[in-house]
Write a protein that holds these residues in place. Structure first.
Motif, short mmCIF file in Angstrom:
data_model
loop_
_atom_site.label_atom_id
_atom_site.label_comp_id
_atom_site.label_asym_id
_atom_site.label_seq_id
_atom_site.Cartn_x
_atom_site.Cartn_y
_atom_site.Cartn_z
N ARG A 132 0.62 -1.40 -0.06
CA ARG A 132 0.44 0.26 -0.19
C ARG A 132 0.93 1.26 -0.19
O ARG A 132 0.08 2.46 -0.23
N ASP A 133 2.13 1.16 0.87
CA ASP A 133 3.08 2.21 0.29
C ASP A 133 3.80 2.27 -0.42
O ASP A 133 4.71 3.85 -0.70
N LYS A 134 3.21 2.09 -1.94
CA LYS A 134 4.11 2.26 -2.90
C LYS A 134 3.18 2.21 -4.49
O LYS A 134 1.69 1.67 -4.32
N GLN A 135 4.38 3.65 -4.97
CA GLN A 135 3.08 3.69 -5.57
C GLN A 135 2.72 3.56 -7.71
O GLN A 135 4.56 3.39 -7.59
N ILE A 136 2.74 3.05 -8.04
CA ILE A 136 3.21 3.05 -9.35
C ILE A 136 3.52 3.44 -10.19
O ILE A 136 2.66 4.40 -10.53
N SER A 137 4.83 3.82 -10.74
CA SER A 137 5.57 4.54 -11.12
C SER A 137 5.33 4.60 -13.09
O SER A 137 5.10 3.93 -14.09
#
Length: 137
Positions: A132-137
């Motif tokens: 949850r603390d990661k974003q798709i870049s």
């Protein structure tokens, strides 16, 4: 003791939390977040429960389309009831609700990684998780 099983019997978040809290799965679920737990119970597509009289002692909770894939997201049996075949029966009943092309998928708790191969599960090294603390870049 006679254990009975129910498919899609409505359970409360409190009942679900009680099973998780009295099993090893409670340490890996947000049992102190009532809104999340209520959402987990309410939005499951398939729930199979085990009962000792009117006391819930086990839960299999899944998200599925019933035809191609079923993610068994929670399998918990209260510590006092483990070793009686309840988890195995919960999986059998869950699997019995699925279409003949539907595969049953799960992510094993570390302590249960030796349990699933005994039931016929095959390890899959291709699963991925996006925290949850990661974003798709």
């Amino acid at each position: 003791m006679t254990i009975t099983y129910e498919v899609n019997r409505v359970i409360t978040a409190a009942e679900f939390i009680d099973v998780l809290a009295h099993s090893s799965l409670g340490a890996r679920r947000p049992i102190d977040d009532l809104a999340t737990m209520e959402g987990m119970v309410k939005n499951a597509d398939l729930t199979v429960t085990a009962w000792d009289g009117e006391t819930i002692v086990g839960v299999s909770r899944s998200i599925t389309d019933f035809h191609y894939a079923c993610y068994l997201s929670d399998l918990a049996v209260k510590d006092a009831y483990q070793g009686l075949g309840i988890g195995k029966k919960l999986i059998q009943l869950t699997n019995g609700q699925l279409g003949h092309h539907c595969k049953l998928l799960l992510i094993s708790a570390p302590a249960a990684s030796e349990y699933y191969p005994k039931l016929g599960f095959v390890k899959n090294d291709r699963a991925w998780e996006l925290p949850r603390d990661k974003q798709i870049s």
